[in-house]
Design a protein around this motif. Structure first.
Motif, PDB file in Angstrom:
ATOM      1  N   VAL A  40       0.904  -1.217  -0.080  1.00 24.14           N
ATOM      2  CA  VAL A  40      -0.085   0.112  -0.029  1.00 24.14           C
ATOM      3  C   VAL A  40       0.752   1.279  -0.075  1.00 24.14           C
ATOM      4  O   VAL A  40       1.757   1.483   0.680  1.00 24.14           O
ATOM      5  CB  VAL A  40      -0.812  -0.055   1.016  1.00 24.14           C
ATOM      6  CG1 VAL A  40      -0.336  -0.177   2.318  1.00 24.14           C
ATOM      7  CG2 VAL A  40      -2.036   1.118   1.127  1.00 24.14           C
ATOM      8  N   LEU A  41       0.573   1.975  -0.938  1.00 21.80           N
ATOM      9  CA  LEU A  41       1.626   3.225  -1.184  1.00 21.80           C
ATOM     10  C   LEU A  41       1.430   4.260  -0.343  1.00 21.80           C
ATOM     11  O   LEU A  41       2.369   5.097   0.215  1.00 21.80           O
ATOM     12  CB  LEU A  41       1.380   3.980  -2.412  1.00 21.80           C
ATOM     13  CG  LEU A  41       1.927   3.227  -3.834  1.00 21.80           C
ATOM     14  CD1 LEU A  41       1.288   3.841  -5.094  1.00 21.80           C
ATOM     15  CD2 LEU A  41       3.458   3.352  -3.568  1.00 21.80           C
ATOM     16  N   ASP A  42      -0.017   4.408   0.495  1.00 21.12           N
ATOM     17  CA  ASP A  42       0.075   5.633   1.286  1.00 21.12           C
ATOM     18  C   ASP A  42      -0.798   5.246   2.594  1.00 21.12           C
ATOM     19  O   ASP A  42      -1.383   6.126   3.198  1.00 21.12           O
ATOM     20  CB  ASP A  42      -0.859   6.606   0.658  1.00 21.12           C
ATOM     21  CG  ASP A  42      -0.827   8.123   1.341  1.00 21.12           C
ATOM     22  OD1 ASP A  42       0.354   8.419   2.058  1.00 21.12           O
ATOM     23  OD2 ASP A  42      -1.877   8.614   1.383  1.00 21.12           O
ATOM     24  N   GLY A  43      -0.572   3.900   3.094  1.00 21.48           N
ATOM     25  CA  GLY A  43      -1.171   3.572   4.638  1.00 21.48           C
ATOM     26  C   GLY A  43      -2.784   3.476   4.231  1.00 21.48           C
ATOM     27  O   GLY A  43      -3.325   3.788   3.229  1.00 21.48           O
ATOM     28  N   GLY A  44      -3.665   2.882   5.035  1.00 16.38           N
ATOM     29  CA  GLY A  44      -4.936   2.934   4.881  1.00 16.38           C
ATOM     30  C   GLY A  44      -5.408   1.737   5.786  1.00 16.38           C
ATOM     31  O   GLY A  44      -4.868   1.271   6.807  1.00 16.38           O
ATOM     32  N   TYR A  45      -6.283   1.026   5.168  1.00 18.71           N
ATOM     33  CA  TYR A  45      -6.747  -0.507   5.835  1.00 18.71           C
ATOM     34  C   TYR A  45      -6.881  -1.332   4.805  1.00 18.71           C
ATOM     35  O   TYR A  45      -7.191  -1.536   3.694  1.00 18.71           O
ATOM     36  CB  TYR A  45      -8.266  -0.211   6.100  1.00 18.71           C
ATOM     37  CG  TYR A  45      -8.505   0.883   7.250  1.00 18.71           C
ATOM     38  CD1 TYR A  45      -8.263   0.716   8.717  1.00 18.71           C
ATOM     39  CD2 TYR A  45      -8.730   2.169   6.943  1.00 18.71           C
ATOM     40  CE1 TYR A  45      -8.519   1.682   9.513  1.00 18.71           C
ATOM     41  CE2 TYR A  45      -8.902   3.331   7.779  1.00 18.71           C
ATOM     42  CZ  TYR A  45      -8.784   2.934   9.042  1.00 18.71           C
ATOM     43  OH  TYR A  45      -8.984   3.800  10.002  1.00 18.71           O
ATOM     44  N   LEU A  46      -6.862  -2.739   5.297  1.00 18.15           N
ATOM     45  CA  LEU A  46      -7.151  -4.033   4.559  1.00 18.15           C
ATOM     46  C   LEU A  46      -8.439  -4.332   4.998  1.00 18.15           C
ATOM     47  O   LEU A  46      -8.802  -4.708   6.359  1.00 18.15           O
ATOM     48  CB  LEU A  46      -5.993  -5.079   4.779  1.00 18.15           C
ATOM     49  CG  LEU A  46      -6.360  -6.350   4.242  1.00 18.15           C
ATOM     50  CD1 LEU A  46      -6.493  -6.510   2.774  1.00 18.15           C
ATOM     51  CD2 LEU A  46      -5.302  -7.454   4.964  1.00 18.15           C
ATOM     52  N   VAL A  47      -9.387  -4.420   4.158  1.00 16.22           N
ATOM     53  CA  VAL A  47     -10.728  -4.658   4.528  1.00 16.22           C
ATOM     54  C   VAL A  47     -11.236  -5.838   3.784  1.00 16.22           C
ATOM     55  O   VAL A  47     -11.065  -6.163   2.599  1.00 16.22           O
ATOM     56  CB  VAL A  47     -11.709  -3.597   4.080  1.00 16.22           C
ATOM     57  CG1 VAL A  47     -13.286  -3.856   4.433  1.00 16.22           C
ATOM     58  CG2 VAL A  47     -11.244  -2.552   4.765  1.00 16.22           C
ATOM     59  N   LEU A  48     -11.934  -6.812   4.594  1.00 14.20           N
ATOM     60  CA  LEU A  48     -12.434  -8.160   4.023  1.00 14.20           C
ATOM     61  C   LEU A  48     -14.070  -7.823   3.756  1.00 14.20           C
ATOM     62  O   LEU A  48     -14.766  -7.485   4.757  1.00 14.20           O
ATOM     63  CB  LEU A  48     -12.388  -9.238   5.078  1.00 14.20           C
ATOM     64  CG  LEU A  48     -10.936  -9.741   5.259  1.00 14.20           C
ATOM     65  CD1 LEU A  48     -10.803 -10.832   6.008  1.00 14.20           C
ATOM     66  CD2 LEU A  48     -10.272 -10.082   4.047  1.00 14.20           C
ATOM     67  N   HIS A  49     -14.605  -8.041   2.621  1.00 18.11           N
ATOM     68  CA  HIS A  49     -15.693  -7.825   2.321  1.00 18.11           C
ATOM     69  C   HIS A  49     -16.418  -9.231   1.943  1.00 18.11           C
ATOM     70  O   HIS A  49     -15.829 -10.048   1.376  1.00 18.11           O
ATOM     71  CB  HIS A  49     -15.807  -7.052   0.781  1.00 18.11           C
ATOM     72  CG  HIS A  49     -15.605  -5.496   1.023  1.00 18.11           C
ATOM     73  ND1 HIS A  49     -16.453  -4.717   0.956  1.00 18.11           N
ATOM     74  CD2 HIS A  49     -14.181  -4.855   1.024  1.00 18.11           C
ATOM     75  CE1 HIS A  49     -15.954  -3.155   1.240  1.00 18.11           C
ATOM     76  NE2 HIS A  49     -14.615  -3.626   1.454  1.00 18.11           N
ATOM     77  N   GLU A  50     -17.644  -9.084   1.922  1.00 13.90           N
ATOM     78  CA  GLU A  50     -18.621 -10.425   1.830  1.00 13.90           C
ATOM     79  C   GLU A  50     -18.771 -10.623   0.084  1.00 13.90           C
ATOM     80  O   GLU A  50     -19.856  -9.938  -0.221  1.00 13.90           O
ATOM     81  CB  GLU A  50     -19.873 -10.564   2.688  1.00 13.90           C
ATOM     82  CG  GLU A  50     -20.749 -11.709   2.674  1.00 13.90           C
ATOM     83  CD  GLU A  50     -22.078 -11.643   3.548  1.00 13.90           C
ATOM     84  OE1 GLU A  50     -22.664 -12.381   3.426  1.00 13.90           O
ATOM     85  OE2 GLU A  50     -22.217 -10.436   4.156  1.00 13.90           O
ATOM     86  N   GLY A  51     -18.378 -11.592  -0.343  1.00 13.55           N
ATOM     87  CA  GLY A  51     -18.719 -11.889  -1.523  1.00 13.55           C
ATOM     88  C   GLY A  51     -18.214 -11.254  -2.816  1.00 13.55           C
ATOM     89  O   GLY A  51     -18.077 -11.630  -3.759  1.00 13.55           O
ATOM     90  N   SER A  52     -18.169  -9.703  -2.626  1.00 15.74           N
ATOM     91  CA  SER A  52     -17.700  -8.997  -3.616  1.00 15.74           C
ATOM     92  C   SER A  52     -17.126  -7.693  -3.202  1.00 15.74           C
ATOM     93  O   SER A  52     -17.121  -7.465  -2.053  1.00 15.74           O
ATOM     94  CB  SER A  52     -18.815  -8.736  -4.730  1.00 15.74           C
ATOM     95  OG  SER A  52     -19.751  -7.854  -3.976  1.00 15.74           O
ATOM     96  N   GLN A  53     -16.642  -6.899  -4.271  1.00 24.65           N
ATOM     97  CA  GLN A  53     -16.025  -5.735  -3.738  1.00 24.65           C
ATOM     98  C   GLN A  53     -16.952  -4.715  -2.935  1.00 24.65           C
ATOM     99  O   GLN A  53     -16.634  -3.901  -2.257  1.00 24.65           O
ATOM    100  CB  GLN A  53     -15.457  -4.909  -5.042  1.00 24.65           C
ATOM    101  CG  GLN A  53     -14.102  -5.692  -5.462  1.00 24.65           C
ATOM    102  CD  GLN A  53     -13.606  -4.999  -6.714  1.00 24.65           C
ATOM    103  OE1 GLN A  53     -14.272  -3.962  -7.143  1.00 24.65           O
ATOM    104  NE2 GLN A  53     -12.736  -5.346  -7.358  1.00 24.65           N
TER     105      GLN A  53
END
Length: 310
Positions: A40-53
């Protein structure tokens, strides 16, 4: 005068990398999910989504800028309990729009990777014990007489199997190593490097985990671990006769964070949907190369945003 040192600091670890995430198929007993690698270029979050983006977020962790390998995300306990035996997820990189507050999906939107959302679709199976694989190294593997696999977790005795790539997919077996049930780091897998080519050549290998059939010896009867129709495996890049030159940035771990119903986590692997992992922002091997100009442009954009926020 302000931009130059910030740009140098950002480009140092980020050179040659863009926003990218790779997750692989795996088994989890409790909703603890491992994402193999990301940048990740600028920090942030890794988020798990249900089924799709666009699916509901079910778990997340905060990320510092740079490369991360083996990142664990704990999904929401009640949501996990409501799911079937195979759970489709999408790992998505999100920006931290307001710097330091809790994750808000309405504000902390997904980041892009080469014109699309930086994401990776994969399947998690429910089981009594975890099975996952972290094989990626940020600058590739050195392949001499063995390949080092950073992390293997298996629910019973079995094997780590390495195959040469043929026609873009797994080919003949070039090595294997026995592993006991449990969590293992830096597993050395002996390989027949002579069968792969000459020193200095770049090769692509497929690493998978296989359960022992009970006889204590690797053979055709030993079955690969499969989740939702896809094997637990990873594609890696290596240099024959080299040391791989792994970047220390490859072992960063994120700061844990909790927001709403999403739980938080810490470290490892997963992902495929259909017959292969679906990644944006590059292939499923090591981090994608974007070139110096692309990286500089992305980092400059991040610097401008930081300055504006001040």
């Amino acid at each position: 005068m302000l931009v130059a040192p910030l740009l140098w600091t950002a480009v140092g670890p980020a050179a040659g990398h863009g926003n990218h995430v790779t997750a692989r198929p795996q088994i989890s007993p409790d909703g603890s999910v491992v994402v193999e690698s990301l940048f990740v270029l600028d920090g942030g979050y890794l988020v798990l989504h249900e089924g799709s983006q666009r699916g509901d977020p079910v778990g997340h962790v905060r990320l510092d800028q740079g490369g991360h390998r083996g990142v664990t995300v704990q999904v929401d306990e009640d949501w996990w309990a409501s799911q079937d035996e195979t759970v489709p997820l999408v790992a998505v990189l999100h920006r931290d729009a307001e710097r330091g507050d809790d994750f808000d999906p309405e504000v902390d939107t997904p980041v892009s990777a080469f014109g699309s959302v930086a994401s990776s679709s994969f399947t998690v199976g429910k089981g009594d014990a975890p099975v996952n694989l972290v094989a990626t190294k940020f600058s590739g593997h050195g392949v001499d007489d063995a390949v080092t696999v950073p992390r293997v977790e298996l629910d019973g005795d079995g094997y780590v199997v390495v195959r040469a790539e043929e026609d873009g997919g797994p080919g003949g077996i070039v090595g294997h190593a026995a592993v006991e049930a449990g969590d293992h780091s830096d597993v050395e897998v002996p390989v027949d490097s002579d069968a792969l080519g000459s020193d200095g050549e770049t090769v692509y290998l497929w690493v998978s985990v296989v359960r022992d059939d009970g006889d204590g010896s690797y053979g055709e009867a030993d079955e690969p671990v499969v989740v939702g129709g896809d094997p637990v495996r990873s594609r890696i890049q290596g240099t024959l006769g080299g040391d791989g030159g792994e970047l220390t940035v490859g072992v960063n771990t994120p700061t844990e964070t909790t927001s709403g119903d999403a739980a938080d986590g810490g470290t490892a692997d997963s992902g495929a949907n259909g017959s292969a992992t679906t990644d944006s922002g590059g292939g499923g091997t090591s981090m994608p190369t974007v070139g110096v100009l692309g990286t500089v442009a992305a980092v400059l954009a991040g610097v401008v945003l930081r300055v504006r926020r001040r």
